[in-house]
Design a protein around this motif. Structure first.
Motif, PDB file in Angstrom:
ATOM      1  N   GLU A  28       4.334  -4.840  -8.210  1.00 38.66           N
ATOM      2  CA  GLU A  28       3.909  -4.156  -9.432  1.00 38.66           C
ATOM      3  C   GLU A  28       3.278  -5.302 -10.412  1.00 38.66           C
ATOM      4  O   GLU A  28       4.115  -7.011 -10.722  1.00 38.66           O
ATOM      5  CB  GLU A  28       3.803  -3.879 -10.235  1.00 38.66           C
ATOM      6  N   PRO A  29       1.775  -6.629 -10.585  1.00 39.53           N
ATOM      7  CA  PRO A  29       1.333  -7.597 -11.135  1.00 39.53           C
ATOM      8  C   PRO A  29       2.355  -7.363 -12.649  1.00 39.53           C
ATOM      9  O   PRO A  29       2.548  -8.973 -13.251  1.00 39.53           O
ATOM     10  CB  PRO A  29       0.863  -7.021 -11.553  1.00 39.53           C
ATOM     11  N   PHE A  73       1.146  -1.112   0.403  1.00 43.60           N
ATOM     12  CA  PHE A  73      -0.231   0.442   0.110  1.00 43.60           C
ATOM     13  C   PHE A  73       1.147   0.976   0.094  1.00 43.60           C
ATOM     14  O   PHE A  73       0.463   2.422  -1.215  1.00 43.60           O
ATOM     15  CB  PHE A  73      -1.026  -0.256   1.508  1.00 43.60           C
ATOM     16  N   PHE A  74       2.007   1.271   0.932  1.00 41.70           N
ATOM     17  CA  PHE A  74       2.810   2.458   1.059  1.00 41.70           C
ATOM     18  C   PHE A  74       3.719   2.851  -0.089  1.00 41.70           C
ATOM     19  O   PHE A  74       4.120   3.716  -0.537  1.00 41.70           O
ATOM     20  CB  PHE A  74       3.703   2.709   2.145  1.00 41.70           C
ATOM     21  N   HIS A  75       3.942   1.233  -1.299  1.00 35.88           N
ATOM     22  CA  HIS A  75       4.763   1.321  -2.589  1.00 35.88           C
ATOM     23  C   HIS A  75       3.441   2.061  -3.198  1.00 35.88           C
ATOM     24  O   HIS A  75       4.078   2.638  -3.834  1.00 35.88           O
ATOM     25  CB  HIS A  75       4.589   0.136  -3.033  1.00 35.88           C
ATOM     26  N   ARG A  76       2.708   1.591  -2.872  1.00 35.79           N
ATOM     27  CA  ARG A  76       1.749   2.273  -4.326  1.00 35.79           C
ATOM     28  C   ARG A  76       0.849   4.204  -4.385  1.00 35.79           C
ATOM     29  O   ARG A  76       1.273   4.355  -5.015  1.00 35.79           O
ATOM     30  CB  ARG A  76      -0.251   1.901  -4.424  1.00 35.79           C
ATOM     31  N   LEU A 131      11.723 -10.934  -8.666  1.00 39.24           N
ATOM     32  CA  LEU A 131      12.066 -12.871  -8.694  1.00 39.24           C
ATOM     33  C   LEU A 131      11.457 -13.212  -9.331  1.00 39.24           C
ATOM     34  O   LEU A 131      10.307 -14.013  -8.928  1.00 39.24           O
ATOM     35  CB  LEU A 131      12.163 -12.625  -6.950  1.00 39.24           C
ATOM     36  N   HIS A 132      12.697 -14.373  -9.387  1.00 35.69           N
ATOM     37  CA  HIS A 132      12.095 -15.491 -10.706  1.00 35.69           C
ATOM     38  C   HIS A 132      12.169 -17.250 -10.274  1.00 35.69           C
ATOM     39  O   HIS A 132      13.536 -17.380 -10.033  1.00 35.69           O
ATOM     40  CB  HIS A 132      12.841 -15.750 -12.074  1.00 35.69           C
ATOM     41  N   TYR A 155       5.778  -8.623   2.481  1.00 35.48           N
ATOM     42  CA  TYR A 155       5.434  -8.731   1.359  1.00 35.48           C
ATOM     43  C   TYR A 155       5.139 -10.082   1.154  1.00 35.48           C
ATOM     44  O   TYR A 155       5.548 -10.965   2.133  1.00 35.48           O
ATOM     45  CB  TYR A 155       6.250  -9.121   0.117  1.00 35.48           C
ATOM     46  N   GLN A 156       3.816 -10.894   0.159  1.00 32.59           N
ATOM     47  CA  GLN A 156       3.595 -12.020   0.279  1.00 32.59           C
ATOM     48  C   GLN A 156       4.225 -12.777  -0.959  1.00 32.59           C
ATOM     49  O   GLN A 156       3.878 -11.422  -2.103  1.00 32.59           O
ATOM     50  CB  GLN A 156       2.347 -12.425   1.133  1.00 32.59           C
ATOM     51  N   PRO A 157       5.108 -13.555  -0.946  1.00 28.90           N
ATOM     52  CA  PRO A 157       4.671 -14.389  -2.732  1.00 28.90           C
ATOM     53  C   PRO A 157       4.115 -14.607  -3.300  1.00 28.90           C
ATOM     54  O   PRO A 157       2.762 -15.080  -2.935  1.00 28.90           O
ATOM     55  CB  PRO A 157       5.753 -15.491  -2.421  1.00 28.90           C
ATOM     56  N   ALA A 158       3.642 -15.251  -4.989  1.00 30.46           N
ATOM     57  CA  ALA A 158       2.982 -15.023  -5.487  1.00 30.46           C
ATOM     58  C   ALA A 158       3.800 -15.573  -6.910  1.00 30.46           C
ATOM     59  O   ALA A 158       4.301 -14.700  -7.512  1.00 30.46           O
ATOM     60  CB  ALA A 158       1.944 -13.851  -5.688  1.00 30.46           C
ATOM     61  N   PRO A 159       3.826 -16.792  -6.896  1.00 29.47           N
ATOM     62  CA  PRO A 159       3.912 -17.809  -6.394  1.00 29.47           C
ATOM     63  C   PRO A 159       5.009 -18.279  -5.538  1.00 29.47           C
ATOM     64  O   PRO A 159       5.701 -17.748  -5.652  1.00 29.47           O
ATOM     65  CB  PRO A 159       3.180 -19.130  -7.433  1.00 29.47           C
ATOM     66  N   GLY A 160       4.930 -19.421  -4.619  1.00 33.26           N
ATOM     67  CA  GLY A 160       5.575 -19.892  -3.541  1.00 33.26           C
ATOM     68  C   GLY A 160       5.352 -19.749  -2.514  1.00 33.26           C
ATOM     69  O   GLY A 160       4.532 -19.180  -1.841  1.00 33.26           O
ATOM     70  N   GLN A 161       6.649 -20.207  -2.155  1.00 34.24           N
ATOM     71  CA  GLN A 161       6.113 -19.510  -0.738  1.00 34.24           C
ATOM     72  C   GLN A 161       7.303 -19.182   0.056  1.00 34.24           C
ATOM     73  O   GLN A 161       8.879 -20.991  -0.002  1.00 34.24           O
ATOM     74  CB  GLN A 161       5.456 -21.791   0.015  1.00 34.24           C
ATOM     75  N   VAL A 162       6.836 -19.149   1.624  1.00 33.95           N
ATOM     76  CA  VAL A 162       8.052 -18.740   2.111  1.00 33.95           C
ATOM     77  C   VAL A 162       7.783 -19.967   3.448  1.00 33.95           C
ATOM     78  O   VAL A 162       6.444 -19.617   4.093  1.00 33.95           O
ATOM     79  CB  VAL A 162       8.543 -17.370   2.016  1.00 33.95           C
ATOM     80  N   LEU A 163       8.681 -20.546   3.650  1.00 30.23           N
ATOM     81  CA  LEU A 163       8.515 -21.740   5.251  1.00 30.23           C
ATOM     82  C   LEU A 163       9.974 -21.060   5.949  1.00 30.23           C
ATOM     83  O   LEU A 163      10.806 -20.480   5.752  1.00 30.23           O
ATOM     84  CB  LEU A 163       9.292 -22.918   4.742  1.00 30.23           C
ATOM     85  N   LEU A 164       9.018 -21.022   7.325  1.00 31.04           N
ATOM     86  CA  LEU A 164      10.525 -20.624   8.553  1.00 31.04           C
ATOM     87  C   LEU A 164      10.091 -22.404   9.400  1.00 31.04           C
ATOM     88  O   LEU A 164       8.451 -22.352  10.282  1.00 31.04           O
ATOM     89  CB  LEU A 164       9.163 -19.472   9.351  1.00 31.04           C
ATOM     90  N   ASP A 165      10.751 -23.225  10.139  1.00 31.21           N
ATOM     91  CA  ASP A 165      10.462 -23.939  10.452  1.00 31.21           C
ATOM     92  C   ASP A 165       9.693 -25.295   9.456  1.00 31.21           C
ATOM     93  O   ASP A 165       8.798 -25.490  10.541  1.00 31.21           O
ATOM     94  CB  ASP A 165      11.158 -23.745  11.893  1.00 31.21           C
TER      95      ASP A 165
END
Length: 600
Positions: free
Chosen positions: A369-370, A128-131, A375-376, A409-419
């Motif tokens: 931005e969409p 939001f603050f980026h936009r 990141l790829h 931020y939330q990735p899309a697609p993919g996942q970031v995992l902790l433990d």
């Protein structure tokens, strides 16, 4: 500051700009008075009382002239004068408390709205603050909320008094003489036509003025924030010209509104005066006709009441302008309040009690931005207690990885995992309590050095702050400041050097005692000697913690357990410092370049 563009309104905004007063917004605004219903209810009682009192005063004057004065009864005239004086005094007491309660209620409502706005902004995601520009947000909390204050304190309750005054006056005029009242009734369609013509114009102008003022506020905030760059590149005159264009544009809209309002208000007042003249002609005719259908005393009383009836028409036009301005501000404020975060923690998200620190990226792609992916398909695993260095040219995605780990931020697609648990299933606040972050652009709040370090642990004592600085081996550098840890820091860290700001942020992270440490160009603003001292201390700090280090200086990543080399948002190499040098690829080339520049 960017090139000025005149204010333009798209189709939807134009439709909104032409809307009249919205009862939905009025009802929503009224809900803010619920916590103060006792004060609000007393205010309504006073508004009704005030509406009745003024017509009664006019009626009393007419009655006194028709009765005691016309009959020559001095005693009754004195009683009538005394009763009028008492009633007049009572109306002033009513006015005092009505005005006071309206101001108090308005302050309370605006306080709650501002607090709701601030709380809502704190929950918004980084995207939001980026936009959205900071000046746009500041405008919501300042000019728009102030317009709402005027609407609550003045437009709403003053209009209620004026409208009530007209209704009571009309009822008394109807009771006094229905024939003369027909002339007053003829005013209604004229007012309706004028209102319809000018409402849309005024509504549009008020909304476009609010829009242009947001641009002025945004430009001002940007100019103040970048004043060093402005002066450093001698852009004062150019920026002044650009700002002048914005101010002139805003002023032009203000002049346009003044022109419309300048036609509307005189027309309202002229119509009132015109109908007074018509009443005078008709009343005289009815009084002098052989049928004698109007008594002179009734005519006198009717004209006093007519004065009270027509007097609010001009002020109501002014209050209508205030109401439109408040409506424009309320629409923008409520639109911000109704803007949901791009994402929120899942209802079943868990709070982290203990963190081992295993970070895993699984096929993560991301773009701010969409249509622009940063990141790829990034995948890697950081084992607990390990140090991972992220290297690569500017813009390759290093800082983005840090922001995704911090769940900004939330990735899309993919996942970031902790433990082994996706961050989407972790409560953000609990995650951040286990993290320490030091960024390249370090932000300090107004206060003392100790206050800024204590942000990591608000309840920390000065002894704990000193211990954190000692662990970083920089206590002497902080104590040599004018007042040591109590040295005052200005807005955004004004008054101290960039290196000192970075040391304070390091101490802040140390005090947090995090399980995961994120360093994004954390030593870029300190000198080589200080960096060497910090590097020696970081070795101890890194023990038992998962650490991510972003650095252009390759000297800071030599001891990393894993080095990830990024290029255009992809991991192109990974391994230890020695392994990557042996590989002779991109990392080796970067290393040779830094050796030549003396920064390795």
């Amino acid at each position: 500051m960017f090139k000025f563009k005149p204010v333009k309104i798209d189709a939807q905004s134009a439709s909104d700009a032409l809307k009249p007063l919205s009862m939905g917004i009025v009802r929503r605004l009224a809900k803010y008075t619920e916590p103060y219903r006792s004060k609000r209810n007393w205010l309504v009682v006073l508004v009704i009382s005030r509406s009745i009192q003024l017509p009664i005063l006019a009626w009393m004057v007419g009655w006194a002239i028709e009765g005691p004065i016309r009959g020559g009864h001095m005693g009754d005239t004195l009683w009538a004068a005394g009763a009028f004086a008492l009633m007049a005094a009572f109306t002033q007491v009513t006015l005092h408390f009505r005005h006071r309660l309206a101001l108090e209620l308005g302050e309370l409502v605006i306080r709650d709205i501002r607090q709701n706005l601030f709380d809502h902004l704190q929950r918004m995601t980084m995207s939001f603050f980026h936009r959205i520009k900071g000046g746009w947000i500041i405008s919501r909390l300042t000019s728009d909320v102030e317009a709402m204050r005027t609407g609550v304190q003045e437009a709403l309750f003053v209009s209620m008094v004026l409208c009530g005054q007209m209704i009571v006056s009309a009822a008394l005029m109807l009771w006094t003489n229905w024939r003369l009242f027909l002339v007053v009734l003829a005013l209604a369609p004229v007012l309706a036509i004028l209102n319809r013509i000018f409402t849309r114009r005024l509504s549009y102008q008020h909304r476009i003025i609010q829009e242009s003022f947001s641009r002025v506020t945004s430009s001002l905030a940007e100019s103040i924030g970048g004043i060093r760059i402005t002066q450093g590149f001698v852009r004062q005159d150019l920026n002044a010209e650009l700002f002048q264009e914005l101010v002139v544009d805003h002023s032009r809209h203000g002049v346009n509104m003044a022109r419309v309002s300048g036609i509307f208000l005189p027309l309202l007042e002229f119509n009132g005066q015109f109908f007074i003249a018509m009443l005078l002609l008709l009343g005289s005719y009815l009084a002098m006709t052989p049928l004698h259908t109007v008594e002179l005393g009734d005519m006198v009383r009717f004209f006093f009441l007519a004065g009270i009836f027509f007097q609010p028409i001009g002020p109501l036009g002014g209050q209508y302008n205030n109401a439109l301005s408040a409506m424009a501000g309320a629409e923008r404020v409520f639109r911000l309040l109704d803007t949901p975060p791009d994402w929120v923690d899942a209802p079943d998200a868990v709070a982290l009690e203990k963190v081992q620190g295993r970070i895993e990226f699984r096929n993560v792609s991301f773009g701010y931005e969409p249509d622009r992916t940063v990141l790829h398909d990034v995948s890697f695993t950081a084992e607990p207690g390990r140090t991972i260095a992220l290297v690569g040219h500017t813009g390759c995605g290093k800082t983005t990885i840090i922001r995704l780990i911090a769940k900004f931020y939330q990735p899309a697609p993919g996942q970031v995992l902790l433990d082994g648990r996706p961050l989407s299933q972790v409560q953000s606040d609990s995650l951040h309590r286990h993290m320490g972050i030091v960024q390249q652009e370090n932000f300090l709040f107004t206060g003392s050095v100790a206050d800024n370090i204590r942000l990591a642990r608000p309840g920390a004592s000065e002894a704990q702050i000193i211990a954190a600085a000692n662990r970083l081996d920089c206590l002497d550098l902080l104590e040599c400041m004018p007042d040591g840890l109590q040295t005052r820091v200005g807005e955004r860290g004004a008054g101290i050097s960039l290196g000192q700001r970075q040391l304070i942020c390091f101490c802040r992270a140390m005090l947090a005692d995090p399980s995961i440490l994120l360093l994004d160009e954390a030593t870029s603003s300190v000198d080589a000697v200080t960096e060497a001292r910090i590097q020696a201390s970081l070795g101890k700090l890194f023990e038992g913690r998962t650490c991510f280090v972003v650095a252009h200086r390759l000297s800071t990543v030599r001891k990393a357990n894993l080095v990830l080399v990024l290029d255009a948002g992809r991991i192109v190499e990974s391994g230890t410092h020695e392994e990557l040098l042996t590989l002779g690829g991109q990392y080796a080339m970067l290393y040779r370049q830094f050796i030549k520049s003396g920064q390795a």
